[in-house]
Design an enzyme around this catalytic site. Structure first.
Site, PDB file in Angstrom:
ATOM      1  N   ARG A   1      70.332  21.344  42.028  1.00 17.87           N
ATOM      2  CA  ARG A   1      69.901  19.723  42.255  1.00 17.87           C
ATOM      3  C   ARG A   1      71.222  19.054  42.995  1.00 17.87           C
ATOM      4  NH1 ARG A   1      68.138  16.912  36.525  1.00 17.87           N
ATOM      5  NH2 ARG A   1      69.848  15.478  37.519  1.00 17.87           N
TER       6      ARG A   1
ATOM      7  N   ARG B   1      78.535  11.578  36.264  1.00 16.75           N
ATOM      8  CA  ARG B   1      77.421  11.358  35.399  1.00 16.75           C
ATOM      9  C   ARG B   1      77.894  11.419  33.995  1.00 16.75           C
ATOM     10  NH1 ARG B   1      74.439  15.869  37.779  1.00 16.75           N
ATOM     11  NH2 ARG B   1      72.639  15.404  36.219  1.00 16.75           N
TER      12      ARG B   1
ATOM     13  N   ARG C   1      72.904  25.569  36.690  1.00 18.35           N
ATOM     14  CA  ARG C   1      71.371  25.154  36.822  1.00 18.35           C
ATOM     15  C   ARG C   1      70.849  25.050  37.894  1.00 18.35           C
ATOM     16  NH1 ARG C   1      70.077  19.575  33.763  1.00 18.35           N
ATOM     17  NH2 ARG C   1      70.796  18.451  35.643  1.00 18.35           N
TER      18      ARG C   1
HETATM   19  P1  AMP Z   1      68.359  12.830  35.230  1.00 17.79           P
HETATM   20  O1  AMP Z   1      67.489  13.647  35.705  1.00 17.79           O
HETATM   21  O2  AMP Z   1      67.725  11.800  33.904  1.00 17.79           O
HETATM   22  O3  AMP Z   1      69.815  13.128  34.958  1.00 17.79           O
HETATM   23  O4  AMP Z   1      68.289  11.364  36.168  1.00 17.79           O
HETATM   24  C1  AMP Z   1      68.533  11.650  37.409  1.00 17.79           C
HETATM   25  C2  AMP Z   1      69.044  10.232  38.206  1.00 17.79           C
HETATM   26  O5  AMP Z   1      68.176   9.276  38.303  1.00 17.79           O
HETATM   27  C3  AMP Z   1      70.304   9.567  37.474  1.00 17.79           C
HETATM   28  O6  AMP Z   1      71.557  10.071  37.811  1.00 17.79           O
HETATM   29  C4  AMP Z   1      69.938   8.038  37.940  1.00 17.79           C
HETATM   30  O7  AMP Z   1      70.444   8.165  39.333  1.00 17.79           O
HETATM   31  C5  AMP Z   1      68.700   8.052  37.970  1.00 17.79           C
HETATM   32  N1  AMP Z   1      68.024   7.687  36.706  1.00 17.79           N
HETATM   33  C6  AMP Z   1      67.224   8.365  35.816  1.00 17.79           C
HETATM   34  N2  AMP Z   1      66.970   7.532  34.703  1.00 17.79           N
HETATM   35  C7  AMP Z   1      67.530   6.608  34.790  1.00 17.79           C
HETATM   36  C8  AMP Z   1      67.799   5.345  33.910  1.00 17.79           C
HETATM   37  N3  AMP Z   1      66.903   5.232  32.707  1.00 17.79           N
HETATM   38  N4  AMP Z   1      68.337   4.264  34.343  1.00 17.79           N
HETATM   39  C9  AMP Z   1      69.083   4.386  35.493  1.00 17.79           C
HETATM   40  N5  AMP Z   1      69.108   5.322  36.328  1.00 17.79           N
HETATM   41  C10 AMP Z   1      68.342   6.453  36.096  1.00 17.79           C
END
Ligand code: AMP
Length: 224
Positions: free
Chosen positions: A162, A173, A130
């Protein structure tokens, strides 16, 4: 007039959630509210919030509920989301966050939660390849790069891997997803608010499945 929608989208990292959410937000003319995108924008501008969250995000760990829920509550209270709805992506991530989101909405306001299902082996492959635009968040991959020199086709921004798409962070994750986010599927299912949709196949076919699930749900709602 195109009807809006109030939708939560769940799915493992790499399930194609971001891509589908962008398409759904165009289809229903509602804002795509992605907590990950909002946080990455804060990191990029170097705001106080960005400085605070960067390390945790790079490690692939979850941030505290308070930071996230304040951000989401603010965004949901803006006129576009109040008038037409939203596609909520990346939140809720825990049952506590789901409870807070439910409390922020009027009873019955959520049309549906869609879980985009993709086998883990496939998401691992997708995540490793990605690439993402640092400016507008558009997703690419090593097999479908932007047309010119890793510059975004949409906004011209730089397209990169990323920080949290490294092997270690990906594993962390996905593990967090299984432990903290997968229980949300039961949470929404027990409230009759869940539709499971296969995320395999082309983005167009996945989008058609998601829209069908939403429209079926609305059709049933009208029959009540
Ligand atoms: P994502 O792009 O949704 O994978 O989010 C990237 C990162 O942002 C995650 O690995 C967390 O560190 C943080 N993050 C995003 N959304 C949340 C959430 N709802 N709760 C806690 N951490 C979040």
């Amino acid at each position: 007039m195109v009807p809006g929608v109030r939708l939560v989208v769940l799915g493992k990292q790499g399930a194609g959630k971001g891509t589908q959410c962008v398409r759904l937000s165009h289809h229903y003319v509602v804002p795509h509210i992605s907590t990950g995108d909002m946080l990455r924008a804060a990191v990029k501008t170097g705001s106080a919030l960005g400085v605070k969250v960067k390390e945790t995000m790079d490690r692939g760990e979850l941030l505290g509920d308070d930071i996230i829920m304040e951000m989401v509550a603010d965004r949901l209270s803006e006129p576009d989301a109040r008038a037409r709805g939203f596609i909520l992506d990346g939140c809720p991530r825990t049952t506590h966050q789901a409870e807070v989101v439910a409390a922020l909405l009027l009873p019955g306001a959520l049309d549906l939660t869609v879980d985009i299902e993709v086998p883990t082996a496939q998401v691992l492959r997708r995540l490793a390849g990605r690439r993402v635009c640092t400016d507008c968040g558009t997703n690419y991959s090593v097999t479908t790069p932007p047309k010119v020199n890793w510059m975004c086709d949409i906004c011209g921004g730089e397209v990169i891997q990323r920080q949290d798409d490294t092997e270690d962070a990906i594993r962390r994750r996905l593990d967090l997803y299984e432990r903290q986010t997968a229980p949300l599927i039961d949470w929404y299912e027990s409230r009759q608010q869940l539709a499971k949709v296969s995320g395999t196949g082309s983005p167009d076919s996945v989008l058609r499945r998601v829209i069908r699930a939403i429209e079926e749900r609305r059709g049933r709602g009208q029959g009540r």
